[in-house]
Design an enzyme around this catalytic site. Sequence first.
Site, PDB file in Angstrom:
ATOM      1  N   CYS A 129       0.855  -1.183   0.000  1.00 50.59           N
ATOM      2  CA  CYS A 129       0.000   0.000   0.000  1.00 50.59           C
ATOM      3  C   CYS A 129       0.893   1.236   0.000  1.00 50.59           C
ATOM      4  CB  CYS A 129      -0.899  -0.032   1.243  1.00 50.59           C
ATOM      5  SG  CYS A 129      -1.702   1.533   1.596  1.00 50.59           S
TER       6      CYS A 129
ATOM      7  N   CYS B 167      -3.382   7.510  -1.881  1.00 46.09           N
ATOM      8  CA  CYS B 167      -4.699   7.560  -2.527  1.00 46.09           C
ATOM      9  C   CYS B 167      -5.811   8.033  -1.594  1.00 46.09           C
ATOM     10  CB  CYS B 167      -5.085   6.201  -3.065  1.00 46.09           C
ATOM     11  SG  CYS B 167      -3.714   5.092  -3.286  1.00 46.09           S
TER      12      CYS B 167
ATOM     13  N   THR C 247      -4.306   5.090   7.201  1.00 47.51           N
ATOM     14  CA  THR C 247      -3.267   4.662   6.271  1.00 47.51           C
ATOM     15  C   THR C 247      -2.279   5.792   5.999  1.00 47.51           C
ATOM     16  OG1 THR C 247      -4.747   3.079   5.231  1.00 47.51           O
ATOM     17  CG2 THR C 247      -2.906   3.837   3.903  1.00 47.51           C
TER      18      THR C 247
ATOM     19  N   GLU D 237      -0.568   1.753   9.098  1.00 47.00           N
ATOM     20  CA  GLU D 237      -1.746   2.431   9.607  1.00 47.00           C
ATOM     21  C   GLU D 237      -1.434   2.934  11.018  1.00 47.00           C
ATOM     22  OE1 GLU D 237      -2.370  -0.238   7.562  1.00 47.00           O
ATOM     23  OE2 GLU D 237      -3.425   0.985   6.091  1.00 47.00           O
TER      24      GLU D 237
ATOM     25  N   HIS E 298     -12.722   5.469  -3.075  1.00 49.33           N
ATOM     26  CA  HIS E 298     -11.725   4.533  -2.541  1.00 49.33           C
ATOM     27  C   HIS E 298     -12.049   3.095  -2.961  1.00 49.33           C
ATOM     28  CE1 HIS E 298      -8.012   4.474  -0.451  1.00 49.33           C
ATOM     29  NE2 HIS E 298      -8.381   3.517   0.382  1.00 49.33           N
TER      30      HIS E 298
ATOM     31  N   TYR F 283      -9.349   0.487  -5.196  1.00 50.32           N
ATOM     32  CA  TYR F 283      -8.942  -0.904  -4.969  1.00 50.32           C
ATOM     33  C   TYR F 283      -8.940  -1.716  -6.262  1.00 50.32           C
ATOM     34  CZ  TYR F 283      -8.997  -0.455   0.136  1.00 50.32           C
ATOM     35  OH  TYR F 283      -8.706  -0.113   1.414  1.00 50.32           O
TER      36      TYR F 283
ATOM     37  N   CYS G 294      -5.018  -0.596  -7.084  1.00 50.79           N
ATOM     38  CA  CYS G 294      -3.878  -0.934  -6.214  1.00 50.79           C
ATOM     39  C   CYS G 294      -3.826  -2.416  -5.882  1.00 50.79           C
ATOM     40  CB  CYS G 294      -3.898  -0.072  -4.949  1.00 50.79           C
ATOM     41  SG  CYS G 294      -5.029  -0.630  -3.664  1.00 50.79           S
TER      42      CYS G 294
ATOM     43  N   GLU H 155      -7.174  -5.443   4.612  1.00 57.55           N
ATOM     44  CA  GLU H 155      -7.640  -4.177   4.051  1.00 57.55           C
ATOM     45  C   GLU H 155      -8.569  -4.406   2.864  1.00 57.55           C
ATOM     46  OE1 GLU H 155      -4.803  -1.464   2.419  1.00 57.55           O
ATOM     47  OE2 GLU H 155      -5.845   0.221   3.335  1.00 57.55           O
TER      48      GLU H 155
HETATM   49 FE1  SF4 Z   1      -3.328   1.814   0.014  1.00 56.98          FE
HETATM   50 FE2  SF4 Z   1      -4.734   0.915  -2.055  1.00 56.98          FE
HETATM   51 FE3  SF4 Z   1      -5.894   2.521  -0.237  1.00 56.98          FE
HETATM   52 FE4  SF4 Z   1      -4.038   3.430  -1.964  1.00 56.98          FE
HETATM   53  S1  SF4 Z   1      -6.079   2.637  -2.479  1.00 56.98           S
HETATM   54  S2  SF4 Z   1      -4.185   3.877   0.201  1.00 56.98           S
HETATM   55  S3  SF4 Z   1      -2.661   1.698  -2.088  1.00 56.98           S
HETATM   56  S4  SF4 Z   1      -5.092   0.454   0.079  1.00 56.98           S
HETATM   57 FE    FE Z   2      -7.157   1.539   2.026  1.00 56.95          FE
END
Ligand code: SF4
Ligand code: FE
Length: 485
Positions: free
Chosen positions: A98, A102, A190, A257, A292, A296, A299, A447
């Site tokens: 991660c 983001c 995060t 986190e 968000h 996902y 990422c 996560e």
């Molecule tokens: Fe982390 Fe993915 Fe959330 Fe970005 S979108 S903060 S990489 S978990």
């Molecule tokens: Fe996240």
Amino acid sequence: MKTAAEYVESLRRQKMTVYMFGEQVENPVDHPIIRPSLNSVAKTYELAGDPRYEELMTASSSLTGKKINRFTHLHQSCADLVNKVKMLRLLGQKTGSCFQRCVGFDAFNAVDSTTAEMDAALGTGYNKAFRTFLQHVQDADLVCNGAMTDPKGDRSLRSPSQQADPDLYLRIVAREADGIVVRGAKCHQTGALNSHEVLVMPTAALSGAEDRDYAVCFAIPSDSKGLLYVYGRQASDTRKLESGGMDVGNCRYGGHEALIIFEDVFVPWERVFMCGEYQFAAQLVERFAGYHRQSYGGCKVGVGDVLIGAAAQAAEFQGTDKASHVRDKLIEMVHLNETLYACGIACSSQGCATVSGTYLIDMLLANVCKQNVTRFPYEIARLAEDIAGGLLATMPAEADFRHPQVGRYLEKYLKGVAAVPTEHRLRMLRLIETLTIGTAAVAYRTESMHGAGSPQAQRVMIARQADMEHKKRLARVLAGIETET
Ligand code: SF4
Ligand code: FE
């Protein structure tokens, strides 16, 4: 735009109050447990300065026209939304973890459109204040921690004001001439220690005026007076303190986190973007979560690419790569991973403009994307463990491998294919271990389940967006009960 080195130096200048393992951490930037997560964020700067990735990693600011890091951009088109997903996949591939930036990115876009609509409905002036803040973020190329999740206490109580302890949801405790004072906490934050700013949002829909003190959105520097950070530990985290580095699996990158405590923190009015407008809390929460959930689909797919590659490589090192069932398992992993990506791209390409001009993803498809993410990475991880074999969980430590007496036995008896060094096989299995059950499993598994909202939160949104009446009408027409209109 900042370089990666300038970013690291800028964090050094911050004076944050951080606790880990029962001690205050004086220098989070160079702490061996925290540093890999900082390396991941630094990668968002490094790639933005690389001409090969310019189109994905940078954008032209809608506020100033200047070239900016895409992580600070307000989406101006569906192409921007698609590029975001591609950018996140790229960074997942490069870091295998991660990269944290983001969350703030998603918060910017949600706060921008929501404040514009709030201003239009209520005559407030929050959007201008927010955009002034965002321009500062863009010009200085800052990382912003998007802070949404409150502790929430007793979940059976409908409203924050019903909690025995009123601070279990972050709230306004004083309104003063030059600003507000807030108290509470934000969980699971995060990248909190790698951020320059914190952008706080409400955690849930608020149903009435009794909850107006909980309807608060604002931004403050991460080292503001009264902010306290407690680092969240991860499985196998202390391996990062060992010499060598083979047993950490991912040699350079990680995520983190933290719990952030707001101990009567002052926020000046120019940094307040919602103050009591409880009617707009739900919209802000839904939009942030929607963005968000889209994230996902990028990422987690990038990290999935790394895990699939590691499983395929381990199979080759062990001589199982030609077995038809192994090949089929790898195909299944790719199928699942690309299905996640397909949803990320789909919800982006079907986006639309909001009142502020900022583009929003298709909410139904973004929620379907995240619902799949609560399942498929688990299956991909299961298949990776299947292919890896039991040694994944029984390997001796690197120190034994390097030991003058016992090391040669490990070299001999843990060997796979004769031409492949035993160390290469062990390194690949350690990478799979960290992604599936070690430090990086926080990002790839737990996560995937709870980040951007737990599975039930997506099901509620899917139910709301599904338009079941339309589907029933389609059926009634074809069954001869109704005529087509
Ligand atoms: Fe982390 Fe993915 Fe959330 Fe970005 S979108 S903060 S990489 S978990
Ligand atoms: Fe996240």
